[in-house]
Design a protein around this motif. Sequence first.
Motif, PDB file in Angstrom:
ATOM      1  N   SER A  36      53.403  57.142  31.508  1.00 10.22           N
ATOM      2  CA  SER A  36      54.605  56.470  31.021  1.00 10.22           C
ATOM      3  C   SER A  36      55.807  57.376  31.205  1.00 10.22           C
ATOM      4  CB  SER A  36      54.437  56.143  29.531  1.00 10.22           C
ATOM      5  OG  SER A  36      55.620  55.592  28.997  1.00 10.22           O
ATOM      6  N   ASP A  37      56.975  56.763  31.288  1.00  7.58           N
ATOM      7  CA  ASP A  37      58.214  57.548  31.306  1.00  7.58           C
ATOM      8  C   ASP A  37      58.587  57.978  29.893  1.00  7.58           C
ATOM      9  OD1 ASP A  37      58.696  57.521  34.052  1.00  7.58           O
ATOM     10  OD2 ASP A  37      59.641  55.555  33.953  1.00  7.58           O
ATOM     11  N   ARG A  38      57.946  57.389  28.921  1.00 13.21           N
ATOM     12  CA  ARG A  38      58.169  57.739  27.520  1.00 13.21           C
ATOM     13  C   ARG A  38      57.135  58.778  27.083  1.00 13.21           C
ATOM     14  NH1 ARG A  38      59.538  52.430  24.099  1.00 13.21           N
ATOM     15  NH2 ARG A  38      61.446  51.901  25.189  1.00 13.21           N
ATOM     16  N   PHE A  39      57.388  59.407  25.953  1.00 13.48           N
ATOM     17  CA  PHE A  39      56.461  60.385  25.401  1.00 13.48           C
ATOM     18  C   PHE A  39      55.159  59.692  25.005  1.00 13.48           C
ATOM     19  CE2 PHE A  39      54.724  62.554  21.621  1.00 13.48           C
ATOM     20  CZ  PHE A  39      54.399  63.758  22.212  1.00 13.48           C
ATOM     21  N   VAL A  40      54.047  60.220  25.451  1.00 11.44           N
ATOM     22  CA  VAL A  40      52.725  59.692  25.098  1.00 11.44           C
ATOM     23  C   VAL A  40      52.097  60.674  24.123  1.00 11.44           C
ATOM     24  CG1 VAL A  40      50.442  59.040  25.937  1.00 11.44           C
ATOM     25  CG2 VAL A  40      52.468  58.557  27.333  1.00 11.44           C
ATOM     26  N   GLN A  41      52.018  60.264  22.874  1.00 13.22           N
ATOM     27  CA  GLN A  41      51.492  61.161  21.852  1.00 13.22           C
ATOM     28  C   GLN A  41      49.970  61.212  21.886  1.00 13.22           C
ATOM     29  OE1 GLN A  41      52.862  60.282  17.925  1.00 13.22           O
ATOM     30  NE2 GLN A  41      51.897  62.055  17.036  1.00 13.22           N
ATOM     31  N   ASP A  42      49.338  60.055  22.083  1.00 15.43           N
ATOM     32  CA  ASP A  42      47.878  59.995  22.023  1.00 15.43           C
ATOM     33  C   ASP A  42      47.367  59.013  23.066  1.00 15.43           C
ATOM     34  OD1 ASP A  42      45.199  59.967  21.348  1.00 15.43           O
ATOM     35  OD2 ASP A  42      45.513  59.282  19.295  1.00 15.43           O
ATOM     36  N   ILE A  43      46.790  59.543  24.126  1.00 15.96           N
ATOM     37  CA  ILE A  43      46.296  58.701  25.222  1.00 15.96           C
ATOM     38  C   ILE A  43      45.217  57.742  24.740  1.00 15.96           C
ATOM     39  CG2 ILE A  43      45.111  58.726  27.462  1.00 15.96           C
ATOM     40  CD1 ILE A  43      46.474  61.377  28.040  1.00 15.96           C
ATOM     41  N   THR A  44      44.434  58.155  23.739  1.00 18.81           N
ATOM     42  CA  THR A  44      43.334  57.300  23.264  1.00 18.81           C
ATOM     43  C   THR A  44      43.831  56.016  22.614  1.00 18.81           C
ATOM     44  OG1 THR A  44      43.176  58.435  21.120  1.00 18.81           O
ATOM     45  CG2 THR A  44      41.812  59.278  22.924  1.00 18.81           C
ATOM     46  N   LYS A  45      45.114  55.945  22.285  1.00 20.52           N
ATOM     47  CA  LYS A  45      45.663  54.700  21.737  1.00 20.52           C
ATOM     48  C   LYS A  45      46.032  53.707  22.835  1.00 20.52           C
ATOM     49  CE  LYS A  45      47.161  56.472  17.354  1.00 20.52           C
ATOM     50  NZ  LYS A  45      48.161  56.469  16.322  1.00 20.52           N
ATOM     51  N   LEU A  46      46.034  54.173  24.089  1.00 20.23           N
ATOM     52  CA  LEU A  46      46.379  53.312  25.213  1.00 20.23           C
ATOM     53  C   LEU A  46      45.155  52.862  26.009  1.00 20.23           C
ATOM     54  CD1 LEU A  46      49.458  55.279  26.575  1.00 20.23           C
ATOM     55  CD2 LEU A  46      49.485  53.208  25.181  1.00 20.23           C
ATOM     56  N   PHE A  47      44.146  53.724  26.101  1.00 27.13           N
ATOM     57  CA  PHE A  47      42.998  53.456  26.959  1.00 27.13           C
ATOM     58  C   PHE A  47      41.683  53.682  26.219  1.00 27.13           C
ATOM     59  CE2 PHE A  47      46.415  55.245  29.612  1.00 27.13           C
ATOM     60  CZ  PHE A  47      46.624  54.191  30.472  1.00 27.13           C
ATOM     61  N   ASN A  48      40.665  52.984  26.678  1.00 28.32           N
ATOM     62  CA  ASN A  48      39.294  53.179  26.210  1.00 28.32           C
ATOM     63  C   ASN A  48      38.411  53.391  27.431  1.00 28.32           C
ATOM     64  OD1 ASN A  48      39.591  52.579  23.304  1.00 28.32           O
ATOM     65  ND2 ASN A  48      40.144  50.544  24.036  1.00 28.32           N
ATOM     66  N   ILE A  49      37.355  54.150  27.264  1.00 21.68           N
ATOM     67  CA  ILE A  49      36.394  54.310  28.349  1.00 21.68           C
ATOM     68  C   ILE A  49      35.817  52.934  28.670  1.00 21.68           C
ATOM     69  CG2 ILE A  49      34.163  55.316  28.982  1.00 21.68           C
ATOM     70  CD1 ILE A  49      35.034  57.807  27.403  1.00 21.68           C
ATOM     71  N   GLY A  50      35.774  52.624  29.941  1.00 21.07           N
ATOM     72  CA  GLY A  50      35.297  51.320  30.393  1.00 21.07           C
ATOM     73  C   GLY A  50      36.404  50.344  30.723  1.00 21.07           C
ATOM     74  N   ASP A  51      37.643  50.633  30.290  1.00 17.47           N
ATOM     75  CA  ASP A  51      38.774  49.764  30.630  1.00 17.47           C
ATOM     76  C   ASP A  51      38.966  49.710  32.137  1.00 17.47           C
ATOM     77  OD1 ASP A  51      39.345  49.365  27.958  1.00 17.47           O
ATOM     78  OD2 ASP A  51      41.157  50.609  27.936  1.00 17.47           O
TER      79      ASP A  51
END
Length: 112
Positions: A36-51
């Motif tokens: 993202s062009d924005r600050f990403v604090q926690d990648i796990t809130k955006l993606f899950n394994i298997g997505d």
Amino acid sequence: MQKNERILCKVTGIQPYGVFVEYENYQGLIHISEISDRFVQDITKLFNIGDEIYAVILDFDDKNQKLQLSYKRALLVNSKVMEKVDIKIGFRSLEEKLDEWVKAKKEALKND
């Protein structure tokens, strides 16, 4: 396969610095700066394994079957729109709001 090609890949791992994916016989990394062009604090809130997610190929190494990818470049929303509208990507934000929405709807039905 070529640079700037948009591909559908599968998330295989998540680290604080990026997301690991697989595409056909290739392993890829989407660095946190390419999410993202924005600050990403926690990648796990955006993606899950298997997505399954779309990414754009920045570079590739056929010999070692490695990919460098960008998630933000694969998004079909114009970057100017992203700057003006707070868009959350993924279903987790929907999941977090679902109970609130159901409760509000039940209250509205009671009042009718």
